[in-house]
Design a protein around this motif. Structure first.
Motif, PDB file in Angstrom:
ATOM      1  N   PHE A 214       0.761  -1.309  -0.095  1.00 60.78           N
ATOM      2  CA  PHE A 214       0.120   0.215  -0.018  1.00 60.78           C
ATOM      3  C   PHE A 214       0.839   1.285   0.138  1.00 60.78           C
ATOM      4  O   PHE A 214       0.734   2.043  -0.917  1.00 60.78           O
ATOM      5  CB  PHE A 214      -0.993   0.060   1.251  1.00 60.78           C
ATOM      6  CG  PHE A 214      -1.757   1.079   1.446  1.00 60.78           C
ATOM      7  CD1 PHE A 214      -2.918   1.267   0.260  1.00 60.78           C
ATOM      8  CD2 PHE A 214      -1.857   2.172   2.156  1.00 60.78           C
ATOM      9  CE1 PHE A 214      -3.825   2.336   0.348  1.00 60.78           C
ATOM     10  CE2 PHE A 214      -2.699   3.212   2.249  1.00 60.78           C
ATOM     11  CZ  PHE A 214      -3.544   3.300   1.275  1.00 60.78           C
ATOM     12  N   TRP A 258      -8.556   0.249  -1.248  1.00 56.35           N
ATOM     13  CA  TRP A 258      -7.363  -0.102  -0.145  1.00 56.35           C
ATOM     14  C   TRP A 258      -7.307   0.624   1.090  1.00 56.35           C
ATOM     15  O   TRP A 258      -6.761  -0.104   1.877  1.00 56.35           O
ATOM     16  CB  TRP A 258      -6.148  -0.156  -0.774  1.00 56.35           C
ATOM     17  CG  TRP A 258      -6.164  -1.504  -2.078  1.00 56.35           C
ATOM     18  CD1 TRP A 258      -6.219  -1.123  -3.392  1.00 56.35           C
ATOM     19  CD2 TRP A 258      -6.171  -2.983  -1.830  1.00 56.35           C
ATOM     20  NE1 TRP A 258      -6.121  -2.421  -3.954  1.00 56.35           N
ATOM     21  CE2 TRP A 258      -6.256  -3.303  -3.111  1.00 56.35           C
ATOM     22  CE3 TRP A 258      -6.276  -3.536  -0.528  1.00 56.35           C
ATOM     23  CZ2 TRP A 258      -6.151  -4.676  -3.043  1.00 56.35           C
ATOM     24  CZ3 TRP A 258      -6.173  -4.853  -0.635  1.00 56.35           C
ATOM     25  CH2 TRP A 258      -6.148  -5.552  -1.997  1.00 56.35           C
ATOM     26  N   TYR A 261      -9.407  -0.764   4.322  1.00 56.84           N
ATOM     27  CA  TYR A 261      -8.883  -2.165   4.588  1.00 56.84           C
ATOM     28  C   TYR A 261      -7.481  -2.044   5.212  1.00 56.84           C
ATOM     29  O   TYR A 261      -7.309  -2.485   6.576  1.00 56.84           O
ATOM     30  CB  TYR A 261      -8.411  -3.090   3.333  1.00 56.84           C
ATOM     31  CG  TYR A 261      -7.871  -4.125   3.593  1.00 56.84           C
ATOM     32  CD1 TYR A 261      -8.396  -5.447   4.213  1.00 56.84           C
ATOM     33  CD2 TYR A 261      -6.527  -4.431   3.237  1.00 56.84           C
ATOM     34  CE1 TYR A 261      -7.685  -6.463   4.617  1.00 56.84           C
ATOM     35  CE2 TYR A 261      -5.706  -5.468   3.457  1.00 56.84           C
ATOM     36  CZ  TYR A 261      -6.375  -6.678   4.394  1.00 56.84           C
ATOM     37  OH  TYR A 261      -5.837  -7.612   4.529  1.00 56.84           O
ATOM     38  N   HIS A 262      -6.666  -1.059   5.051  1.00 53.50           N
ATOM     39  CA  HIS A 262      -5.199  -1.074   5.706  1.00 53.50           C
ATOM     40  C   HIS A 262      -5.494  -0.425   6.910  1.00 53.50           C
ATOM     41  O   HIS A 262      -4.828  -0.685   7.914  1.00 53.50           O
ATOM     42  CB  HIS A 262      -4.377  -0.308   4.873  1.00 53.50           C
ATOM     43  CG  HIS A 262      -3.791  -1.145   3.654  1.00 53.50           C
ATOM     44  ND1 HIS A 262      -2.906  -2.063   3.991  1.00 53.50           N
ATOM     45  CD2 HIS A 262      -3.855  -1.497   2.331  1.00 53.50           C
ATOM     46  CE1 HIS A 262      -2.466  -2.863   2.839  1.00 53.50           C
ATOM     47  NE2 HIS A 262      -3.163  -2.296   1.856  1.00 53.50           N
ATOM     48  N   ALA A 297     -12.173  -4.301  -0.960  1.00 56.92           N
ATOM     49  CA  ALA A 297     -10.834  -3.993  -1.408  1.00 56.92           C
ATOM     50  C   ALA A 297     -10.579  -4.860  -2.636  1.00 56.92           C
ATOM     51  O   ALA A 297     -10.010  -4.506  -3.800  1.00 56.92           O
ATOM     52  CB  ALA A 297      -9.611  -4.375  -0.490  1.00 56.92           C
ATOM     53  N   HIS A 300     -11.239  -4.250  -6.408  1.00 58.33           N
ATOM     54  CA  HIS A 300     -10.179  -3.535  -7.529  1.00 58.33           C
ATOM     55  C   HIS A 300      -9.765  -4.413  -8.429  1.00 58.33           C
ATOM     56  O   HIS A 300      -9.245  -4.043  -9.494  1.00 58.33           O
ATOM     57  CB  HIS A 300      -9.167  -3.283  -6.506  1.00 58.33           C
ATOM     58  CG  HIS A 300      -8.099  -1.976  -7.092  1.00 58.33           C
ATOM     59  ND1 HIS A 300      -6.763  -2.257  -7.343  1.00 58.33           N
ATOM     60  CD2 HIS A 300      -8.384  -0.746  -7.409  1.00 58.33           C
ATOM     61  CE1 HIS A 300      -6.285  -0.945  -7.899  1.00 58.33           C
ATOM     62  NE2 HIS A 300      -7.228  -0.162  -7.878  1.00 58.33           N
TER      63      HIS A 300
END
Length: 352
Positions: A214, A258, A261-262, A297, A300
């Motif tokens: 990321f 993303w 999620y991170h 995520a 994607h």
């Protein structure tokens, strides 16, 4: 990055094989609930159903191109391969959401390894595309097309090697049998660290995921696309506006897919490392959020073909030409078969 119906917090005990009593420590096992599990299962199946044909179509158009491929085309081709392979694993995790892990220990490790490897390679190829577009637009005279093309193929091999190397911690996944409070038994495919302290291993693997999956790709994309957009603002023509729209769509889609999620994964890591001490309600909320953001995520993988290919005018032109050519070829083949059948029938009539 595996999607499971339950999260088992094995950081509370040194040996993962010595499972604690879930009745005395109810926070150790948190269920997503049947409604959430079903929704996430359907989302994964839909993602797989869109990503596989979409990436196959993009790969077919690029692979059948008769002209020399640009470095961005090469990266995009490998990106579609990574996203397609990742999408192939999603139906297994969709089943795990509603029925637990029923595919055995080998597939638990193998499918997580494939998912993790293609997760890394997909995102790194996104960064490679941003670097190539930066070189093509900002440094048009700095590097020759042939030199960039030869370097791109070598770089693709390096990216695949790095992606699979970063995915090796997925081999720590294992199946664990757990008896629930209602007396029923289910199997989990979850992280199971048996070397050293589980907390330290989990922290190390998640730092790798955050940095290489990321932060670094995002920094590269923002830096390269930022300079590229600045260059386009000083050029004239309608093409620059189209290129800027694609660039903005790529960055925004990456962030929207993303970032949640991170962020959720960081919170989950802090909880497991006991740096935060919330109640069971917070643990359950984080577990649900982790499952939801993980599934979002993965969307994607089916968005990439639309952003990098279908939005592009050149790609749509190539695709239309290939489809028209294939349609004419199929029509001519059907016409030949029809004439051959007709001649055969006439010949048979003459003999009779």
């Amino acid at each position: 990055m595996s999607s499971v119906t339950f999260t088992l917090d094995s950081d509370y005990f040194e040996n993962d094989t010595d499972l604690p009593d879930l009745n005395t420590q109810p926070c150790l096992l948190v269920s997503l609930g049947p409604a959430v599990s079903l929704v996430l299962s359907v989302l994964l199946v839909a993602t797989s159903a869109l990503a596989i044909p979409g990436n196959l179509l993009v790969g077919w158009v690029i692979g059948t191109n008769q002209r020399a491929l640009t470095p961005s085309d090469v990266y995009l081709f490998h990106l579609t391969a990574a996203d397609g392979l990742l999408a192939l694993t999603l139906p297994f995790f969709a089943v795990a959401f509603v029925r637990g892990w029923i595919f055995g220990d080998f597939l638990c490790k193998f499918l997580n390894l494939i998912m993790e490897a293609n997760f890394y390679t997909s995102i790194i190829f996104l960064a490679c595309i941003s670097v190539d577009r930066y070189l093509a637009i900002v440094h048009t005279r700095g590097l020759q097309q042939s030199r960039r093309g030869s370097c791109s193929r070598l770089l693709c091999a390096v990216v695949w090697a790095v992606g699979w190397a970063l995915a090796l911690p997925a081999l720590f996944n294992a199946t664990i049998a757990v008896t629930l409070k209602d007396g029923s038994e289910t199997w989990l495919c979850t992280e199971s660290f048996h070397v050293g302290r589980p907390t330290a291993w989990r922290l190390a693997t998640r730092v790798l995921r955050h940095v290489f999956g990321f932060v670094l790709p995002l920094v590269v994309m923002v830096a390269c696309y930022g300079v590229t957009v600045a260059k386009l603002l000083h050029t004239r023509g309608f093409q620059k506006h189209r290129a800027m729209r694609v660039i903005m769509a790529v960055v925004v889609a990456f962030l929207l897919c993303w970032t949640p999620y991170h962020i959720t994964l960081m919170v989950d890591t802090l909880l497991r490392a006991e740096l935060m001490a919330p109640g069971c309600g917070v643990r359950g909320a984080v577990n649900v959020a982790l499952g939801v953001t993980n599934s979002l995520a993965l969307l994607h993988s089916c968005i990439n073909p639309f952003l990098y290919a279908f939005v592009g005018r050149k790609f749509r032109t190539k695709m239309n030409l290939l489809l028209q050519r294939k349609f004419r070829r199929d029509k001519m083949s059907a016409s030949r078969v029809s004439r051959s059948t007709s001649q055969t029938s006439e010949g048979a009539g003459t003999v009779l």
